[in-house]
Motif scaffolding. Structure first.
Motif, mmCIF file in Angstrom:
data_model
loop_
_atom_site.group_PDB
_atom_site.id
_atom_site.type_symbol
_atom_site.label_atom_id
_atom_site.label_comp_id
_atom_site.label_asym_id
_atom_site.label_seq_id
_atom_site.Cartn_x
_atom_site.Cartn_y
_atom_site.Cartn_z
ATOM 1 N N VAL A 135 0.835 -1.205 0.000
ATOM 2 C CA VAL A 135 0.000 0.000 0.000
ATOM 3 C C VAL A 135 0.867 1.252 0.000
ATOM 4 N N LEU A 136 1.899 1.262 0.843
ATOM 5 C CA LEU A 136 2.801 2.423 0.861
ATOM 6 C C LEU A 136 3.489 2.599 -0.485
ATOM 7 N N THR A 137 3.855 1.499 -1.131
ATOM 8 C CA THR A 137 4.477 1.594 -2.455
ATOM 9 C C THR A 137 3.494 2.151 -3.471
ATOM 10 N N ASP A 138 2.242 1.687 -3.416
ATOM 11 C CA ASP A 138 1.217 2.223 -4.327
ATOM 12 C C ASP A 138 1.061 3.727 -4.163
ATOM 13 N N ARG A 139 1.012 4.171 -2.918
ATOM 14 C CA ARG A 139 0.670 5.557 -2.636
ATOM 15 C C ARG A 139 1.844 6.517 -2.773
ATOM 16 N N PHE A 140 3.060 6.061 -2.440
ATOM 17 C CA PHE A 140 4.161 7.009 -2.275
ATOM 18 C C PHE A 140 5.413 6.673 -3.094
ATOM 19 N N HIS A 141 5.338 5.695 -3.998
ATOM 20 C CA HIS A 141 6.513 5.378 -4.810
ATOM 21 C C HIS A 141 6.935 6.589 -5.630
ATOM 22 N N ALA A 146 8.174 8.614 0.712
ATOM 23 C CA ALA A 146 8.212 7.155 0.848
ATOM 24 C C ALA A 146 9.156 6.679 1.956
ATOM 25 N N PRO A 147 10.438 7.105 1.979
ATOM 26 C CA PRO A 147 11.313 6.640 3.064
ATOM 27 C C PRO A 147 10.802 7.020 4.445
ATOM 28 N N ARG A 148 10.238 8.246 4.571
ATOM 29 C CA ARG A 148 9.755 8.690 5.873
ATOM 30 C C ARG A 148 8.587 7.822 6.351
ATOM 31 N N HIS A 149 7.689 7.486 5.419
ATOM 32 C CA HIS A 149 6.533 6.679 5.809
ATOM 33 C C HIS A 149 6.943 5.241 6.130
ATOM 34 N N PHE A 150 7.872 4.687 5.380
ATOM 35 C CA PHE A 150 8.369 3.342 5.711
ATOM 36 C C PHE A 150 9.059 3.351 7.080
ATOM 37 N N ALA A 151 9.798 4.424 7.359
ATOM 38 C CA ALA A 151 10.460 4.523 8.660
ATOM 39 C C ALA A 151 9.431 4.655 9.788
ATOM 40 N N THR A 152 8.387 5.472 9.555
ATOM 41 C CA THR A 152 7.333 5.627 10.561
ATOM 42 C C THR A 152 6.680 4.285 10.851
ATOM 43 N N LEU A 153 6.369 3.556 9.796
ATOM 44 C CA LEU A 153 5.762 2.238 9.962
ATOM 45 C C LEU A 153 6.682 1.312 10.746
ATOM 46 N N SER A 154 7.975 1.341 10.405
ATOM 47 C CA SER A 154 8.943 0.474 11.078
ATOM 48 C C SER A 154 9.060 0.830 12.555
ATOM 49 N N VAL A 155 9.074 2.127 12.863
ATOM 50 C CA VAL A 155 9.215 2.561 14.258
ATOM 51 C C VAL A 155 8.011 2.128 15.089
ATOM 52 N N GLY A 280 15.319 4.096 13.436
ATOM 53 C CA GLY A 280 14.224 4.388 12.529
ATOM 54 C C GLY A 280 13.896 5.866 12.454
ATOM 55 N N ILE A 281 13.929 6.538 13.595
ATOM 56 C CA ILE A 281 13.649 7.981 13.614
ATOM 57 C C ILE A 281 14.722 8.745 12.833
ATOM 58 N N VAL A 282 15.980 8.385 13.057
ATOM 59 C CA VAL A 282 17.080 9.041 12.328
ATOM 60 C C VAL A 282 16.916 8.826 10.826
ATOM 61 N N PHE A 283 16.596 7.595 10.440
ATOM 62 C CA PHE A 283 16.419 7.303 9.016
ATOM 63 C C PHE A 283 15.310 8.163 8.420
ATOM 64 N N GLY A 284 14.175 8.224 9.101
ATOM 65 C CA GLY A 284 13.059 8.986 8.569
ATOM 66 C C GLY A 284 13.358 10.465 8.425
ATOM 67 N N LEU A 339 16.748 -1.935 8.249
ATOM 68 C CA LEU A 339 15.456 -2.511 7.877
ATOM 69 C C LEU A 339 14.557 -1.547 7.099
ATOM 70 N N PRO A 340 14.349 -0.289 7.558
ATOM 71 C CA PRO A 340 13.529 0.612 6.728
ATOM 72 C C PRO A 340 14.214 0.995 5.424
ATOM 73 N N ALA A 341 15.556 1.105 5.432
ATOM 74 C CA ALA A 341 16.270 1.463 4.200
ATOM 75 C C ALA A 341 16.135 0.363 3.162
ATOM 76 N N SER A 342 16.394 -0.878 3.560
ATOM 77 C CA SER A 342 16.317 -1.983 2.608
ATOM 78 C C SER A 342 14.886 -2.189 2.127
ATOM 79 N N THR A 343 13.913 -2.040 3.021
ATOM 80 C CA THR A 343 12.509 -2.189 2.614
ATOM 81 C C THR A 343 12.126 -1.125 1.600
ATOM 82 N N THR A 344 12.519 0.126 1.838
ATOM 83 C CA THR A 344 12.208 1.213 0.907
ATOM 84 C C THR A 344 12.797 0.940 -0.463
#
Length: 426
Positions: A135-141, A146-155, A280-284, A339-344
């Motif tokens: 869903v995040l990929t659909d909406r924010f690719h 995108a990286p911020r939302h993946f990081a938020t989800l991960s956190v 995760g916060i730093v990444f986002g 983890l959030p970087a590789s997922t993104t």
């Protein structure tokens, strides 16, 4: 003097849009958190479960294995299905069936029924994890968000393993293990309502894979031929194997080797889990400025060096509580970046089949994680050395996988060019 509605409308529209995104992230985070909650909440009730069902400890532990197998299978199966039929339908059915099978667990008359129900509960619970990433990929690719939302989800999701044993212990303080599954049943009902209210369909019919579900499963086979994507998938999965090894071995390391109490161990585990939140916060916050690949390399480097130092200290001096804790805390911070970087990046590279890509990523992570977790125990639990050694081997493989992916080529990075977006290496 009244304000010009033309000037007010854009700000109001932006605010409403941000509210919708915030609600969507809450639902996706809850969907992702259900798996760790269902994994860990009932663990404190194992002794009571053995007595209640008149079974053995190993049979009860099998219920945990069954759930993890279900999570792996569910991600591999449901990710591609969502590419063909849409995200919302899979999320609704997954949440509904998770609710049903949680209720079956609560009412299970014997261990065999419980184990089968746990397997199916895992398959259904996987829907939120695998489809949420899609869903995040659909909406924010292709957007900086995108990286911020993946990081938020991960956190947010990373809080669940911390909270789960505490919640389970609180329930078991006044009720039986069956009430834990009753609570999961209630959580499943809330997930269904959340999806209905705040998770609209993100994959329109025009973008769904033609040819039905079978073609989407063939799409997974096509992903194996993408060098960069598979390199990042294995980078994430081997790092996940190291994380699973830490989770499985940390209780033995801190309680049996260093003699801390269960309460003290819970504090240590919680503090280390905060390291994941920090990463995760730093990444986002800095991914859009520093670069996703750079943060992935940095995170993996931190985890690798900290693990190597820990193993060296353990082999040469025998180590100690403080140095082991500090090194593992640094390792977990590294994972909070990896983890959030590789997922993104993986989801960006597989944006043409987000569900299949998410299923491949999640399934591989759980398969390798489940395989790695018991390895340290096979070499003994009277020392921290086996756990550190298995973690280091997994991280060496992660580094090799990242080199295979060639991160210096900038795969999966979001680049804004004249109002458009491209993803190098996709």
């Amino acid at each position: 003097m009244p304000k010009d509605p033309l000037l007010v409308a854009p700000a109001a529209t932006v605010e409403r849009s941000q509210e919708r995104v915030g609600r969507l992230l809450v639902v996706l985070a809850a969907l992702g958190a259900v798996a760790p909650l269902a994994t860990d909440m009932y663990v404190p009730g194992f002794p009571g479960l053995v007595r209640s069902l008149g079974t053995t400890g190993s049979s009860v532990q099998l219920s945990m294995t069954a759930f993890l197998i279900g999570l792996a299978l569910g991600q591999i199966l449901l990710g591609p299905v969502s590419d063909a039929v849409g995200r919302r339908r899979v999320l609704l059915w997954g949440s509904a069936l998770f609710t049903v099978f949680s209720l079956v667990c609560a009412l299970a008359p014997n261990i065999d029924v419980l184990n089968v129900a746990r397997l199916l509960e895992g398959v259904a619970g996987a829907a939120g994890m695998v489809v949420g990433r899609a869903v995040l990929t659909d909406r924010f690719h292709g957007t900086p968000e995108a990286p911020r939302h993946f990081a938020t989800l991960s956190v947010i999701v990373s809080i669940a393993p911390i909270a789960a044993p505490v919640l389970g212990g609180a329930i078991l303080g006044f009720a039986s293990w069956r009430v834990v599954f009753a609570a999961l049943t209630g959580f499943g009902v809330l997930l269904v309502l959340g999806v209905l209210a705040w998770a609209p369909e993100s994959l329109p019919a025009s973008r769904r894979h033609s040819g039905g579900v079978s073609s989407t499963f063939r799409a997974i086979g096509g992903l194996f031929g993408r060098r960069a994507l598979m390199g990042y998938v294995l980078t994430s999965s081997f790092s996940g194997a190291a994380l699973f090894t830490y989770i499985a071995g940390s209780a033995f390391v801190f309680q049996d080797v260093y003699g801390v109490s269960p309460t003290q161990y819970s504090l240590i585990f919680a503090v280390n889990a905060l390291g994941m939140l920090v990463g995760g916060i730093v990444f986002g916050r800095i991914a859009s400025r520093v670069g996703i690949n750079a943060l992935l390399v940095a995170g993996l480097g931190i985890a690798f060096v900290a693990t190597a130092v820990l193993l060296l200290v353990l082999v040469t001096t025998g180590g100690g509580l403080v140095v082991t804790w500090v090194c593992l805390f640094l390792v977990i911070i590294g994972f909070g970046l990896v983890l959030p970087a590789s997922t993104t990046i993986v989801q960006a590279l597989g944006h043409d089949a987000p569900g299949a890509t998410s299923g491949l990523l999640g399934g591989t992570q759980f398969v390798l994680g489940a395989a790695a977790s018991p390895l340290a125990g096979l070499f003994g639990t009277d020392s921290a050395t086996p756990t550190a050694a298995v973690m280091l081997v997994a991280l060496v493989l992660s580094v090799l996988a990242l080199a295979f992916a060639r991160p210096w080529q900038g795969h999966g990075e979001t680049v804004r060019l004249s109002g458009s977006s491209t993803t190098p290496g996709a």
